[in-house]
Scaffold this motif. Sequence first.
Motif, PDB file in Angstrom:
ATOM      1  N   PRO A   1      -2.209   8.627  10.377  1.00  0.00           N
ATOM      2  CA  PRO A   1      -2.139   7.179  10.693  1.00  0.00           C
ATOM      3  C   PRO A   1      -0.868   6.546  10.761  1.00  0.00           C
ATOM      4  N   VAL A   2       0.033   7.006   9.822  1.00  0.00           N
ATOM      5  CA  VAL A   2       1.609   6.637   9.898  1.00  0.00           C
ATOM      6  C   VAL A   2       2.280   8.005   9.620  1.00  0.00           C
ATOM      7  N   LEU A   3       3.494   7.847  10.191  1.00  0.00           N
ATOM      8  CA  LEU A   3       4.420   9.028   9.594  1.00  0.00           C
ATOM      9  C   LEU A   3       5.891   8.441   9.162  1.00  0.00           C
ATOM     10  N   VAL A   4       6.514   9.439   8.722  1.00  0.00           N
ATOM     11  CA  VAL A   4       7.951   8.737   8.025  1.00  0.00           C
ATOM     12  C   VAL A   4       8.548   8.257   9.256  1.00  0.00           C
ATOM     13  N   GLY A   5       9.318   7.051   8.948  1.00  0.00           N
ATOM     14  CA  GLY A   5      10.091   6.192  10.009  1.00  0.00           C
ATOM     15  C   GLY A   5       9.327   5.166  10.635  1.00  0.00           C
ATOM     16  N   ASP A   6       7.838   5.192  10.456  1.00  0.00           N
ATOM     17  CA  ASP A   6       7.046   4.285  11.043  1.00  0.00           C
ATOM     18  C   ASP A   6       6.886   2.950  10.077  1.00  0.00           C
ATOM     19  N   THR A   7       6.739   1.747  10.958  1.00  0.00           N
ATOM     20  CA  THR A   7       6.495   0.277  10.302  1.00  0.00           C
ATOM     21  C   THR A   7       5.246   0.212  10.282  1.00  0.00           C
ATOM     22  N   CYS A   8       4.403   0.012   8.979  1.00  0.00           N
ATOM     23  CA  CYS A   8       3.006  -0.239   8.888  1.00  0.00           C
ATOM     24  C   CYS A   8       2.910  -1.513   7.991  1.00  0.00           C
ATOM     25  N   ARG A   9       1.658  -1.827   7.946  1.00  0.00           N
ATOM     26  CA  ARG A   9       1.214  -2.937   7.260  1.00  0.00           C
ATOM     27  C   ARG A   9       0.003  -2.583   6.660  1.00  0.00           C
ATOM     28  N   PHE A  10       0.023  -2.572   5.112  1.00  0.00           N
ATOM     29  CA  PHE A  10      -1.060  -2.165   4.449  1.00  0.00           C
ATOM     30  C   PHE A  10      -1.322  -3.250   3.162  1.00  0.00           C
TER      31      PHE A  10
ATOM     32  N   SER B   1      -4.201   6.517   1.099  1.00  0.00           N
ATOM     33  CA  SER B   1      -4.915   6.785   2.161  1.00  0.00           C
ATOM     34  C   SER B   1      -6.209   6.201   2.336  1.00  0.00           C
ATOM     35  N   SER B   2      -6.672   5.472   1.228  1.00  0.00           N
ATOM     36  CA  SER B   2      -7.837   4.669   1.438  1.00  0.00           C
ATOM     37  C   SER B   2      -7.805   3.280   2.066  1.00  0.00           C
ATOM     38  N   MET B   3      -6.745   2.892   2.384  1.00  0.00           N
ATOM     39  CA  MET B   3      -6.482   1.437   2.736  1.00  0.00           C
ATOM     40  C   MET B   3      -6.430   1.327   4.194  1.00  0.00           C
ATOM     41  N   VAL B   4      -6.520   0.271   4.645  1.00  0.00           N
ATOM     42  CA  VAL B   4      -6.735   0.132   6.114  1.00  0.00           C
ATOM     43  C   VAL B   4      -4.957  -0.222   6.574  1.00  0.00           C
ATOM     44  N   LEU B   5      -4.706   0.745   6.967  1.00  0.00           N
ATOM     45  CA  LEU B   5      -3.257   0.990   7.462  1.00  0.00           C
ATOM     46  C   LEU B   5      -3.096   0.512   8.941  1.00  0.00           C
ATOM     47  N   GLU B   6      -2.178  -0.371   9.184  1.00  0.00           N
ATOM     48  CA  GLU B   6      -1.766  -0.807  10.651  1.00  0.00           C
ATOM     49  C   GLU B   6      -0.529  -0.442  10.907  1.00  0.00           C
TER      50      GLU B   6
END
Length: 560
Positions: A385-394, A427-432
């Motif tokens: 869902p995300v990789l190193v270097g990605d910007t995400c919202r959780f 891993s159980s959160m909603v990842l944007e």
Amino acid sequence: MISRVRSFRLPARAPAVYGAAVVVVLSLGGSAPAFAQSLLPSASPAGSAVADVYGRTTPQSSVFNFLDACRAGDFRKASHYLDLRDRKPADRAKDGPKLAQQLLQILDRDGQFDLADLSNDPAGDPNAPQPGFNELDTVAANNTKIVLELARVDTRSGSHIWVVSSDSLKKIPALAAETAETPTEKRLPTALVTTIFLDTPLWQWILYALVVAALFTASRLLSPLILAALGLVFRKFSSSFDAQSIRQLLGPLRLLASILVFRAAVEFIGGSALLRLYFGRGMTLLLFIGAAWLAGAFVDGIVERVRVRVVANQRGVSQSILPLLSGILKIALLAFAILATLASWGYNTTTLLAGLGVGGLAIALAAQKTLENLFGGISVITDRPVLVGDTCRFGTQSGVVEEIGLRSTRIRTGERSVLSVPNAQFSSMVLENLSARDRFLLHQILRLRRDASAAQIRAVMDGIVKLLDAHPKVDPGTLPVRFLAFDEYADRLEINAYVKTRIEEEYLAIQTELLVSMLSVIEAAGTSLALPLSETINLEATPSAPPASNPADPSNLATN
């Protein structure tokens, strides 16, 4: 005189030592007997009715406990490990301690004797030439090889024990006379020979200390030559090589190379049988640690080469998956090193693994959170869902993923702080994944004054549409500007368009440019943005200031 063979042999359980690590091994010799006993696996006497109180159930345990009793100075107890049944009770009490002391001297003087070579099976070595007998030691005296044996005898309680055979006891006095003092000790000062620690004279300890210092110094001085040799080898097989990866190989190679030197030193210098056992156990542990260290260095080198060769659009995958795989491989190497060490010490690893199957449940329950985080990290890596270097919202947080580890994921927030989120929770959160978007949405609400005419509103809408159409980085869509609603104090216009960029900084710059241009469009239409409702009410409710009074005005004069 007994000839002590100095030829170097490296057994299957080859030990290791390096620099300061040798000091750790040396310290093992000063450990309590309980620690030494823990190095020897305990074997249950197969077919024995009663356990032997002296620990004579296997050839190895019998000789170890004999040496331990001798080290404690209890030669009367040590005589119980000798087969004295053919002697009278009075002779047993007289000859037993003396024979035990002489046997200790023989085993300590023979540098080829290795306690770990003895069988740890209650039935003895199945390959022994004669059933019920196992070889204890072979000593070369006057060009003749004299064999000392252990015999398996029955006790009155019905158990089977291993003791030094009666025939071997007859050879001990003559052998002890031959090993009373070596030619080297005859030339040394008396204090160096008579000062004993762990049944080993001081002069041998001094030699061991000199070997440790020499190994440490030589390995550091030879490091540049080792690096140069490694560079030549790597250039022969590959035109490009990483110098840093080669440096990572230097440490374990120095450790493993020192094995050969120190092993030869142990056989040449000698020492008590127990001391050699401690050295053997400690050096075996260091050998497998060094092997695991070397394999881990190769893993790091391979991972680094893969990371360098990976294409740009897969760099996030390499920065996320490769470190996790590297960590798992290193844990597996460490587990293998531990099992190999235990196997070389004589433990039955099959039984240990079976025991782990039973005890694994308790370990899993105790380490439940740790395992949850481990599998959570694997889930994040595999699902991506995300990789190193990605910007995400959780949740309520957002930031850039810096590392996905075995236990937690570290994220750099906009405030430049670092959040460590357990993988099980992450891993159980909603990842944007904000980095996965292909464009940014430009969404704005414009509130025009209520006194703006229809022509002015139309001019504003047309001007904004033209503005968006003219920008090369903007996708206006089919209806970028629409009249949204009438408010009590404003007319609302909604703007929806996409900025074609993946870089947030570029989007913010384009947004600023467009918003400033929209203000120019509104001004050109002859209107302006409406004030907030509260400010409008305040402005309308504020009375105008009264005109200043003029004293000269006749109307301000008082009438009489």
